[in-house]
Design a protein around this motif. Structure first.
Motif, short mmCIF file in Angstrom:
data_model
loop_
_atom_site.label_atom_id
_atom_site.label_comp_id
_atom_site.label_asym_id
_atom_site.label_seq_id
_atom_site.Cartn_x
_atom_site.Cartn_y
_atom_site.Cartn_z
N GLY A 38 -1.72 10.14 1.68
CA GLY A 38 -2.39 10.25 2.97
C GLY A 38 -3.85 9.85 2.89
O GLY A 38 -4.37 9.53 1.81
N SER B 140 -8.09 -5.13 5.71
CA SER B 140 -8.90 -5.97 6.60
C SER B 140 -8.15 -7.26 6.92
O SER B 140 -8.30 -7.80 8.02
CB SER B 140 -10.30 -6.24 6.04
OG SER B 140 -10.23 -6.65 4.72
N ASN C 209 0.83 -1.21 0.00
CA ASN C 209 0.00 0.00 0.00
C ASN C 209 0.86 1.25 0.00
O ASN C 209 0.59 2.21 -0.73
CB ASN C 209 -0.90 0.04 1.24
CG ASN C 209 -2.14 -0.82 1.06
OD1 ASN C 209 -2.43 -1.29 -0.02
ND2 ASN C 209 -2.87 -1.03 2.15
P1 ADP Z 1 -6.57 -1.61 -1.55
O1 ADP Z 1 -6.42 -2.94 -2.19
O2 ADP Z 1 -7.58 -0.74 -2.23
O3 ADP Z 1 -5.27 -0.92 -1.33
P2 ADP Z 1 -6.69 -1.81 1.35
O4 ADP Z 1 -7.65 -2.49 2.24
O5 ADP Z 1 -5.27 -2.23 1.43
O6 ADP Z 1 -7.24 -1.93 -0.12
O7 ADP Z 1 -6.79 -0.26 1.65
C1 ADP Z 1 -8.05 0.38 1.72
C2 ADP Z 1 -7.94 1.81 1.26
O8 ADP Z 1 -7.18 2.57 2.22
C3 ADP Z 1 -7.21 1.99 -0.05
O9 ADP Z 1 -8.06 1.82 -1.15
C4 ADP Z 1 -6.69 3.40 0.06
O10 ADP Z 1 -7.72 4.31 -0.28
C5 ADP Z 1 -6.41 3.56 1.54
N1 ADP Z 1 -4.99 3.34 1.88
C6 ADP Z 1 -4.42 2.21 2.35
N2 ADP Z 1 -3.10 2.37 2.59
C7 ADP Z 1 -2.81 3.65 2.26
C8 ADP Z 1 -1.61 4.44 2.27
N3 ADP Z 1 -0.44 3.95 2.69
N4 ADP Z 1 -1.72 5.74 1.86
C9 ADP Z 1 -2.91 6.25 1.45
N5 ADP Z 1 -4.07 5.56 1.40
C10 ADP Z 1 -4.02 4.27 1.80
#
Ligand code: ADP
Length: 270
Positions: free
Chosen positions: A192, A224, A160
């Motif tokens: 962010g 999750s 991420n």
């Molecule tokens: P995804 O597969 O969409 O990354 P996650 O469950 O890992 O799903 O994350 C959920 C959401 O949280 C992401 O879609 C993103 O919008 C936000 N997110 C997660 N990690 C970060 C990060 N390091 N910086 C910014 N936004 C993040």
């Protein structure tokens, strides 16, 4: 006297039992409703890439005499099928973890190896976007838990951080030891997360901005999975984030008591 004494002891026991049964039924119903929601969401989420692949394959057939269009549609099909594969893999991981049951047999896990593996797995994506991922913090720490689960969780956080960071930025992965816990933290200089969304990002399939994130191929399941891994280890995951500046995700897990095993590499270098 003795018989009254016995009666007095039996009564609270039986009401405790009734209470336990009611709690059990409530928990069962809650688990069942979570499961039903999950299945409904999964079906919905799977339909999107499957539908896209179907449409794109029709487009490829229609464009048979236009090699450039075939190339373009095939490229998009490739992306959608990658996303589908990731979705299926994460759904399987999540359904394995769903019970939140505590680990039966936690084992000693070397934090350095977990960090190194997560960094290694993100290398291709990081290089493609000129993002530097560095390993900092204390070396030689040992965790107590399930190596695979911890690896997947930290891997998701690093993936991420790389995904939601601008080209040329730096991601820091660090381990910090406390008395009974170890913090594995991932800090990025990325986009962010708005404070209004921060409570929701750990929900299954939740994405802050699905339209903007579609191109990233995200599934909305990564965090999750991290939350479930934290819970099954009796740990927690916390996030600190400033929109436009970056985020830090900290996964706190049990620390192995005592000294590290004799075979542990005495690595203290950065
Ligand atoms: P995804 O597969 O969409 O990354 P996650 O469950 O890992 O799903 O994350 C959920 C959401 O949280 C992401 O879609 C993103 O919008 C936000 N997110 C997660 N990690 C970060 C990060 N390091 N910086 C910014 N936004 C993040």
């Amino acid at each position: 006297f003795p018989s009254r004494h016995v009666t007095a002891r039996v009564a609270p026991l039986s009401s405790q039992l009734v209470l336990a049964l009611v709690e059990d039924r409530t928990r069962e119903r809650r688990v069942e409703s979570i499961r039903r929601d999950f299945v409904a969401n999964v079906s919905h989420e799977l339909k999107t890439p499957v539908g896209a692949i179907k449409l794109l394959s029709d487009a490829v057939i229609d464009a048979a005499d236009d090699p450039e269009a075939v190339q373009r549609f095939a490229g998009r099909m490739h992306k959608e099928s990658d996303r589908l594969a990731r979705l299926v893999q994460q759904i399987i991981e999540l359904s394995r973890l769903q019970g939140d049951d505590p680990l039966v047999e936690p084992l000693a896990v070397e934090a350095d190896a977990i960090v190194a593996r997560a960094i290694d797995e993100s290398a291709t994506d990081a290089q493609a976007r000129r993002i530097t991922v560095v390993h900092q913090g204390t070396r030689g720490l040992w965790l107590l838990g399930n190596r695979e689960q911890i690896s997947v969780a930290l891997g998701n956080l690093v993936a991420n951080a790389v995904t939601y960071s601008p080209e040329g930025s730096t991601v820091v992965v660090s381990a910090t030891g406390h008395d009974t816990t170890v913090d594995l933290a991932v800090t990025d200089q990325g986009i962010g997360i708005p404070s209004s969304e921060i409570d929701r990002i750990f929900e299954r399939f939740y994405r802050v901005d699905p339209a903007r994130h579609r191109s990233t191929g995200g599934t909305g399941l990564g965090l999750s999975i991290v939350k479930h891994v934290a819970a099954s280890h009796g740990g927690e995951v916390r996030v600190w984030s400033v929109e436009g500046q970056g985020s830090t995700f900290t996964l706190t897990l049990p620390r192995k008591p005592g000294l590290p095993p004799a075979s542990a590499p005495d690595a203290t270098e950065p």
